[in-house]
Design a protein around this motif. Structure first.
Motif, short mmCIF file in Angstrom:
data_model
loop_
_atom_site.label_atom_id
_atom_site.label_comp_id
_atom_site.label_asym_id
_atom_site.label_seq_id
_atom_site.Cartn_x
_atom_site.Cartn_y
_atom_site.Cartn_z
N LYS A 1 2.55 10.81 6.09
CA LYS A 1 1.56 10.75 7.17
C LYS A 1 0.29 10.05 6.69
O LYS A 1 -0.27 9.20 7.39
CB LYS A 1 1.24 12.16 7.66
CG LYS A 1 0.16 12.24 8.72
CD LYS A 1 0.59 11.56 10.01
CE LYS A 1 -0.44 11.75 11.10
NZ LYS A 1 -0.05 11.06 12.35
N LEU A 2 -0.15 10.41 5.50
CA LEU A 2 -1.39 9.83 4.98
C LEU A 2 -1.27 8.32 4.74
O LEU A 2 -2.23 7.58 4.89
CB LEU A 2 -1.78 10.52 3.67
CG LEU A 2 -2.20 11.99 3.80
CD1 LEU A 2 -2.35 12.62 2.43
CD2 LEU A 2 -3.51 12.10 4.59
N ARG A 3 -0.07 7.87 4.39
CA ARG A 3 0.11 6.44 4.11
C ARG A 3 0.54 5.65 5.36
O ARG A 3 0.70 4.44 5.29
CB ARG A 3 1.14 6.24 3.00
CG ARG A 3 0.66 6.73 1.64
CD ARG A 3 1.58 6.27 0.53
NE ARG A 3 1.15 6.78 -0.77
CZ ARG A 3 0.25 6.20 -1.56
NH1 ARG A 3 -0.34 5.08 -1.16
NH2 ARG A 3 -0.07 6.73 -2.73
N SER A 4 0.71 6.34 6.49
CA SER A 4 1.12 5.64 7.70
C SER A 4 -0.03 4.83 8.28
O SER A 4 -1.20 5.06 7.97
CB SER A 4 1.65 6.63 8.74
OG SER A 4 0.64 7.55 9.12
N ARG A 5 0.31 3.89 9.14
CA ARG A 5 -0.68 2.96 9.70
C ARG A 5 -1.62 3.64 10.68
O ARG A 5 -1.21 4.47 11.47
CB ARG A 5 0.02 1.82 10.43
CG ARG A 5 0.54 0.72 9.56
CD ARG A 5 0.56 -0.62 10.28
NE ARG A 5 1.28 -0.58 11.55
CZ ARG A 5 0.90 -1.27 12.63
NH1 ARG A 5 -0.20 -1.98 12.61
NH2 ARG A 5 1.63 -1.23 13.73
N ALA A 6 -2.89 3.27 10.63
CA ALA A 6 -3.86 3.62 11.67
C ALA A 6 -3.79 2.50 12.70
O ALA A 6 -4.30 1.40 12.48
CB ALA A 6 -5.27 3.73 11.09
N ILE A 7 -3.11 2.76 13.81
CA ILE A 7 -2.78 1.71 14.78
C ILE A 7 -3.73 1.76 15.96
O ILE A 7 -3.93 2.81 16.57
CB ILE A 7 -1.33 1.88 15.28
CG1 ILE A 7 -0.36 1.95 14.10
CG2 ILE A 7 -0.96 0.75 16.22
CD1 ILE A 7 1.06 2.31 14.51
N LYS A 8 -4.30 0.62 16.29
CA LYS A 8 -5.15 0.54 17.48
C LYS A 8 -4.30 0.76 18.72
O LYS A 8 -3.21 0.21 18.85
CB LYS A 8 -5.82 -0.83 17.56
CG LYS A 8 -6.99 -1.02 16.61
CD LYS A 8 -7.70 -2.33 16.90
CE LYS A 8 -8.92 -2.50 16.01
NZ LYS A 8 -9.64 -3.78 16.31
N PHE B 1 -9.82 -0.01 9.05
CA PHE B 1 -9.06 1.04 8.37
C PHE B 1 -7.57 0.71 8.49
O PHE B 1 -7.07 0.42 9.56
CB PHE B 1 -9.33 2.40 9.01
CG PHE B 1 -10.67 2.97 8.67
CD1 PHE B 1 -10.82 3.84 7.61
CD2 PHE B 1 -11.80 2.63 9.42
CE1 PHE B 1 -12.07 4.37 7.29
CE2 PHE B 1 -13.04 3.15 9.12
CZ PHE B 1 -13.19 4.02 8.05
N ARG B 2 -6.87 0.77 7.36
CA ARG B 2 -5.46 0.42 7.35
C ARG B 2 -4.55 1.64 7.50
O ARG B 2 -3.50 1.56 8.14
CB ARG B 2 -5.12 -0.31 6.04
CG ARG B 2 -3.70 -0.85 5.97
CD ARG B 2 -3.43 -1.42 4.59
NE ARG B 2 -4.19 -2.63 4.34
CZ ARG B 2 -3.72 -3.86 4.55
NH1 ARG B 2 -2.50 -4.04 5.04
NH2 ARG B 2 -4.46 -4.92 4.27
N THR B 3 -4.94 2.78 6.90
CA THR B 3 -4.07 3.95 6.90
C THR B 3 -4.80 5.21 7.37
O THR B 3 -6.04 5.25 7.42
CB THR B 3 -3.52 4.24 5.49
OG1 THR B 3 -4.61 4.68 4.65
CG2 THR B 3 -2.87 3.00 4.88
N ILE B 4 -4.02 6.23 7.67
CA ILE B 4 -4.58 7.53 8.03
C ILE B 4 -5.38 8.09 6.85
O ILE B 4 -6.45 8.65 7.02
CB ILE B 4 -3.47 8.52 8.42
CG1 ILE B 4 -2.66 7.97 9.61
CG2 ILE B 4 -4.05 9.88 8.76
CD1 ILE B 4 -3.47 7.71 10.86
N GLY B 5 -4.85 7.92 5.64
CA GLY B 5 -5.54 8.41 4.44
C GLY B 5 -6.91 7.78 4.25
O GLY B 5 -7.85 8.44 3.80
N TRP C 1 3.52 -3.43 1.80
CA TRP C 1 2.18 -3.18 1.24
C TRP C 1 2.11 -1.77 0.64
O TRP C 1 1.56 -1.58 -0.44
CB TRP C 1 1.13 -3.35 2.34
CG TRP C 1 -0.26 -2.99 1.89
CD1 TRP C 1 -1.14 -3.79 1.22
CD2 TRP C 1 -0.91 -1.73 2.07
NE1 TRP C 1 -2.30 -3.11 0.96
CE2 TRP C 1 -2.20 -1.84 1.47
CE3 TRP C 1 -0.54 -0.54 2.67
CZ2 TRP C 1 -3.10 -0.79 1.48
CZ3 TRP C 1 -1.45 0.53 2.67
CH2 TRP C 1 -2.72 0.39 2.08
N THR C 2 2.69 -0.79 1.34
CA THR C 2 2.69 0.59 0.85
C THR C 2 3.44 0.70 -0.47
O THR C 2 3.00 1.40 -1.39
CB THR C 2 3.32 1.53 1.90
OG1 THR C 2 2.57 1.46 3.11
CG2 THR C 2 3.34 2.96 1.39
#
Length: 378
Positions: A334-341, A157-161, A359-360
């Motif tokens: 927020k939705l386009r922000s990164r889902a960071i491990k 998963f790349r983003t929160i969205g 990329w965004t």
């Protein structure tokens, strides 16, 4: 061999080797031969299995060299003895052929959610059957034919969205099952999968998904934002369908995805719908909230879903409503922000963040929504 090496072999390697099913000179097990026996029947019905499962197959590699077997396309065994991959000859779609017993509820429930009434309902996220075939000479078994699906977490998963879309489809799907008086009872990450065909320009190999189906190179994919996948609840082997005219009976909870609900630990039967709520909430907690940063806004809802007392867990209609309200309050940023491990190497974060900005911008130029939306089923 040293004492330590002997000990490791005795404790780990030896038992693993002894656990493998017996194989012939070509490396074929009894299960492999069962599928080979049905090759012509499946071909006549439009499904072509890989070369390894065709009559007269001979390995292209040295069967005594495990490294050669691992690198060869025809060295790739099946993932499960009851599940075979094949190509649908009419359009080259990769499908899964699942061998199930007629006596179980699995075929009945899968067929129910694939009927004319449920098939095109956008809230139905149960895996669809393409076809059901009888198994020759085995009246107690059927083949369930479905699109080949892959694990949820691969690609990442790349983003929160992107994560929100997964949660939305699974919440919606489980809610739809409950509305139809069906409890999944085993809705862990193991029993959720995605149709990622839209993400790939060329099909990936079902056993080695990082490779192309034809083994000609690496299988490259687009992001979930650019080419949205579709998520499904799968495997109804433990599921139950209830008579709407009668009270739903209590069930003993099952261990699912490595976790046992509190009622299962106590050995107390309870409402299976409440157990489903726990399993879904626990999945979100363990696979997202505890390992990725950015999803904390869901924790209050998730903590209610995994309450120890089943009677205090919200039903799926409330879960769905609260989830929608939470998502509606999130900003596009927020939705386009990164889902960071959480385990991401700290020195790599600035570079990944910079790449994510560009990329965004490209996704905005392409008018891709922050929460990916797959195309409707036809």
């Amino acid at each position: 061999m040293s004492t330590n090496e002997e000990s490791y072999y005795d404790r780990v390697i030896g038992p693993c080797l002894r656990a493998l099913p017996p194989r012939d000179a070509n490396g074929l097990s009894f299960t492999d031969k069962w599928w080979i026996k049905h090759f012509e029947y499946l071909k006549e019905n439009g499904y072509l299995m890989r070369p390894r499962y065709r009559p007269g197959w001979k390995p292209s590699y040295d069967t005594k060299d495990i490294s050669e077997e691992i690198e060869a396309e025809d060295g790739q065994d099946m993932l499960h003895p009851d599940i075979m991959d094949a190509l649908r000859m009419s359009d080259s779609l990769v499908v899964a052929l699942k061998r199930v017993k007629v006596s179980t509820d699995e075929a009945r429930i899968a067929t129910f959610f694939s009927n004319d009434t449920n098939n095109l309902n956008p809230r139905n996220h149960c895996v669809r059957l393409l076809e059901v075939l009888p198994v020759p000479d085995e009246d107690d078994r059927k083949f369930l034919v479905m699109t080949w699906l892959r694990p949820i977490m691969s690609p990442r998963f790349r983003t929160i969205g992107e994560g929100i879309q997964f949660f939305r489809e699974m919440i919606e799907g489980l809610h739809y099952m409950h509305e139809n008086n069906v409890a999944h009872r085993d809705c862990s990450m193991n029993n959720m999968a995605m149709d990622a065909n839209s993400m790939y320009d060329r099909p990936y190999h079902p056993i080695k998904p990082k490779k192309r189906y034809d083994w000609s190179g690496r299988a490259l994919h687009h992001s979930r934002t650019r080419r949205p996948p579709r998520y499904y609840l799968i495997d109804f082997g433990q599921s139950r369908i209830y008579d709407s005219s009668q009270s739903r009976r209590a069930e003993y909870a099952l261990k699912s995805g490595g976790y046992t609900p509190p009622e299962g630990l106590e050995g107390t039967p309870c409402d299976p719908f409440a157990t489903d709520v726990f399993l879904l909430g626990n999945l979100i907690r363990t696979s997202f909230l505890d390992v990725l940063s950015g999803f904390e806004f869901l924790r209050p809802l998730v903590m209610d879903m995994i309450a120890e007392d089943p009677s205090k867990r919200p039903p799926m209609d409330e879960v769905s409503s609260r989830f929608s309200q939470i998502v509606d309050r999130l900003s596009w940023y927020k939705l386009r922000s990164r889902a960071i491990k959480n385990s991401e190497f700290i020195l790599s974060k600035p570079f990944r963040a910079t790449y994510h900005i560009f990329w965004t911008i490209s996704m905005l130029v392409l008018l891709k929504p922050a929460i990916p939306c797959p195309k409707p089923l036809h």
